[in-house]
Design an enzyme around this catalytic site. Structure first.
Site, PDB file in Angstrom:
ATOM      1  N   LYS A  67       0.859  -1.181   0.000  1.00 42.96           N
ATOM      2  CA  LYS A  67       0.000   0.000   0.000  1.00 42.96           C
ATOM      3  C   LYS A  67       0.893   1.227   0.000  1.00 42.96           C
ATOM      4  O   LYS A  67       1.827   1.326   0.804  1.00 42.96           O
ATOM      5  CB  LYS A  67      -0.918   0.040   1.219  1.00 42.96           C
ATOM      6  CG  LYS A  67      -1.843   1.259   1.204  1.00 42.96           C
ATOM      7  CD  LYS A  67      -2.809   1.288   2.380  1.00 42.96           C
ATOM      8  CE  LYS A  67      -2.147   1.763   3.641  1.00 42.96           C
ATOM      9  NZ  LYS A  67      -3.133   2.002   4.729  1.00 42.96           N
ATOM     10  N   ARG A 111     -10.211  -1.508   7.408  1.00 45.40           N
ATOM     11  CA  ARG A 111      -9.280  -2.491   7.988  1.00 45.40           C
ATOM     12  C   ARG A 111      -8.752  -2.008   9.331  1.00 45.40           C
ATOM     13  O   ARG A 111      -8.489  -2.799  10.233  1.00 45.40           O
ATOM     14  CB  ARG A 111      -8.172  -2.857   7.011  1.00 45.40           C
ATOM     15  CG  ARG A 111      -7.126  -1.802   6.640  1.00 45.40           C
ATOM     16  CD  ARG A 111      -6.044  -1.642   7.677  1.00 45.40           C
ATOM     17  NE  ARG A 111      -4.810  -1.116   7.123  1.00 45.40           N
ATOM     18  CZ  ARG A 111      -3.919  -0.429   7.822  1.00 45.40           C
ATOM     19  NH1 ARG A 111      -4.157  -0.121   9.087  1.00 45.40           N
ATOM     20  NH2 ARG A 111      -2.798  -0.031   7.260  1.00 45.40           N
ATOM     21  N   HIS A 138     -12.610  11.476  10.946  1.00 43.76           N
ATOM     22  CA  HIS A 138     -13.184  10.576   9.946  1.00 43.76           C
ATOM     23  C   HIS A 138     -13.049   9.109  10.356  1.00 43.76           C
ATOM     24  O   HIS A 138     -14.007   8.332  10.305  1.00 43.76           O
ATOM     25  CB  HIS A 138     -12.495  10.834   8.603  1.00 43.76           C
ATOM     26  CG  HIS A 138     -12.919   9.924   7.498  1.00 43.76           C
ATOM     27  ND1 HIS A 138     -14.137  10.037   6.861  1.00 43.76           N
ATOM     28  CD2 HIS A 138     -12.278   8.873   6.906  1.00 43.76           C
ATOM     29  CE1 HIS A 138     -14.230   9.118   5.923  1.00 43.76           C
ATOM     30  NE2 HIS A 138     -13.128   8.390   5.937  1.00 43.76           N
ATOM     31  N   GLN A 139     -11.845   8.715  10.784  1.00 43.81           N
ATOM     32  CA  GLN A 139     -11.607   7.320  11.126  1.00 43.81           C
ATOM     33  C   GLN A 139     -12.368   6.895  12.371  1.00 43.81           C
ATOM     34  O   GLN A 139     -12.776   5.728  12.502  1.00 43.81           O
ATOM     35  CB  GLN A 139     -10.102   7.091  11.335  1.00 43.81           C
ATOM     36  CG  GLN A 139      -9.716   5.693  11.772  1.00 43.81           C
ATOM     37  CD  GLN A 139     -10.003   4.628  10.743  1.00 43.81           C
ATOM     38  OE1 GLN A 139      -9.508   4.692   9.634  1.00 43.81           O
ATOM     39  NE2 GLN A 139     -10.803   3.635  11.102  1.00 43.81           N
ATOM     40  N   ASN A 160     -12.228  14.774  22.500  1.00 43.85           N
ATOM     41  CA  ASN A 160     -11.456  15.101  21.310  1.00 43.85           C
ATOM     42  C   ASN A 160     -10.704  16.408  21.536  1.00 43.85           C
ATOM     43  O   ASN A 160     -11.158  17.286  22.274  1.00 43.85           O
ATOM     44  CB  ASN A 160     -12.369  15.242  20.084  1.00 43.85           C
ATOM     45  CG  ASN A 160     -11.586  15.272  18.782  1.00 43.85           C
ATOM     46  OD1 ASN A 160     -10.799  14.362  18.511  1.00 43.85           O
ATOM     47  ND2 ASN A 160     -11.778  16.293  17.987  1.00 43.85           N
ATOM     48  N   SER A 199      -3.846  11.598  15.797  1.00 47.53           N
ATOM     49  CA  SER A 199      -2.526  11.682  15.155  1.00 47.53           C
ATOM     50  C   SER A 199      -1.555  12.438  16.045  1.00 47.53           C
ATOM     51  O   SER A 199      -0.662  13.132  15.575  1.00 47.53           O
ATOM     52  CB  SER A 199      -2.647  12.375  13.794  1.00 47.53           C
ATOM     53  OG  SER A 199      -3.260  13.655  13.931  1.00 47.53           O
ATOM     54  N   GLY A 220      -3.780   5.080  16.647  1.00 48.89           N
ATOM     55  CA  GLY A 220      -3.279   6.220  15.889  1.00 48.89           C
ATOM     56  C   GLY A 220      -1.773   6.306  15.726  1.00 48.89           C
ATOM     57  O   GLY A 220      -1.284   7.075  14.904  1.00 48.89           O
ATOM     58  N   ASP A 222       1.566   5.238  14.380  1.00 50.02           N
ATOM     59  CA  ASP A 222       2.137   4.411  13.318  1.00 50.02           C
ATOM     60  C   ASP A 222       3.397   5.031  12.731  1.00 50.02           C
ATOM     61  O   ASP A 222       3.814   4.688  11.636  1.00 50.02           O
ATOM     62  CB  ASP A 222       1.095   4.192  12.213  1.00 50.02           C
ATOM     63  CG  ASP A 222       0.583   5.507  11.632  1.00 50.02           C
ATOM     64  OD1 ASP A 222       1.056   6.580  12.054  1.00 50.02           O
ATOM     65  OD2 ASP A 222      -0.298   5.461  10.756  1.00 50.02           O
ATOM     66  N   LYS A 226       5.105   9.606  17.237  1.00 48.75           N
ATOM     67  CA  LYS A 226       3.694   9.689  17.598  1.00 48.75           C
ATOM     68  C   LYS A 226       3.459   9.008  18.947  1.00 48.75           C
ATOM     69  O   LYS A 226       4.138   8.040  19.305  1.00 48.75           O
ATOM     70  CB  LYS A 226       2.819   9.019  16.537  1.00 48.75           C
ATOM     71  CG  LYS A 226       2.481   9.886  15.336  1.00 48.75           C
ATOM     72  CD  LYS A 226       1.435   9.185  14.475  1.00 48.75           C
ATOM     73  CE  LYS A 226       0.958  10.054  13.338  1.00 48.75           C
ATOM     74  NZ  LYS A 226      -0.114   9.372  12.561  1.00 48.75           N
TER      75      LYS A 226
END
Length: 321
Positions: A67, A111, A138-139, A160, A199, A220, A222, A226
């Protein structure tokens, strides 16, 4: 070569199919039948974007590919596009020829949500009633929809960085017939399951925000640097992940390992829990944490399933390549 455009994905891939594909590939990884390639992920110095490649080979499913994509934080505001952009490429493992190109934006959301949902199935308490969301982008909506299918939740709470976005997850809760409450971070102690999907590069969830018996899915982190949760939380928790190498290098465990609070050997593969070779939750009071770093094999598994469905439904575009 077959092309499955982004516009076709919503009619092809369901949450159930994504869950099954991700659960199978986690099990294959733990059995040694599938492996991921090293991740390349870099800031490109343009539009504040992070861009990279994730790939791997599933010998059991004969799925080979990668990907390509990343995170463009200005997309929504500037171009009315989602910030995560990606494309999946599949190759014939027998010949190396390009086999398919698949729109990866919705697949990535499905996924990623499936991965946390798998962790809830195998690690959360059966009597979990309150689910907490940290993040409302969004996620987060995909995460919550998938998670609500795993337990008989009775309430959704959320926090949030930008409170004006909380209606995104409140809408999902209401669609499911559940009440929603915006809370301060310390009030996450009410939650039996927590999904963190931000993020962030500094932790918002602290160890004392988590009650005994809670399962938390950190989805979040990755990339190097982070961090969503305080490193000390990983000391208190039993830590599971999609892939240990990624967890300790680019995932949530990078900080706890880097500070010497835990070792890489303290992190377990969730695939081994799925296969029954190690225990998952062993007591009602145990805190379990899933470090979802996002492995390339997840993308390949759902993309391969989409290609098969697209061929059956006659919507795959065939081109000479």
């Amino acid at each position: 070569m077959l092309i499955v455009p982004e516009r076709e994905i919503a009619d092809l891939m369901t949450r159930e199919a994504a869950f099954d594909a991700v659960e199978r590939v986690f099990a294959a990884m733990a059995s040694g039948n599938a492996y991921n390639f090293p991740v390349v992920r870099e800031a490109i110095g343009h539009e504040e974007a992070l861009y990279g490649f994730k790939g791997g080979f599933d010998q059991a499913g004969l799925t080979l590919g990668l990907k390509a994509g990343g995170y463009w934080p200005n997309n929504l505001e500037k171009r009315n596009l989602i910030n995560h952009q990606s494309t999946v490429f599949l190759f014939d493992p027998d010949t190396g020829k390009a086999k398919a190109m698949v729109g990866g934006n919705l697949l990535t959301a499905l996924r990623t949500a499936a991965a946390s949902s798998v962790s809830i199935k195998h690690l959360a308490r059966e009597d979990a009633k309150v689910i907490g969301m940290v993040g409302a982008g969004h996620q987060a909506t995909f995460q919550l929809r998938a998670a609500l299918e795993q337990r008989n939740f009775e309430k959704v709470i959320g926090w949030n960085y930008h409170p004006e976005m909380l209606p995104n997850i409140e809408k999902v809760a209401n669609e499911a017939g559940l009440p929603f409450e915006a809370v301060a971070l310390p009030d996450l102690r009410e939650a039996d399951v927590i999904i963190s999907i931000t993020s962030a590069f500094s932790p918002s969830v602290m160890a004392d925000h988590i009650s005994e018996g809670t399962h938390i899915a950190c989805m979040g982190t990755d990339t190097k640097g982070k961090q969503e949760v305080e490193a000390e939380l990983l000391v208190k928790a039993s830590v599971f992940t999609d892939e240990i190498a990624q967890s300790v290098s680019i995932g949530e465990a990078q900080h706890a390992v880097g500070q010497g609070l835990i070792k890489g050997t303290d992190v377990a593969e969730i695939g081994a829990v799925i296969n029954g070779t190690i225990a998952g939750r062993t007591s009602p009071d145990q805190i379990t944490l899933f470090d979802g770093t996002g492995v390339g094999l997840q993308d390949l598994a759902v993309a391969a399933a989409v290609v098969d469905l697209a061929v059956k439904k006659g919507v795959a575009i065939e081109v000479d390549f």
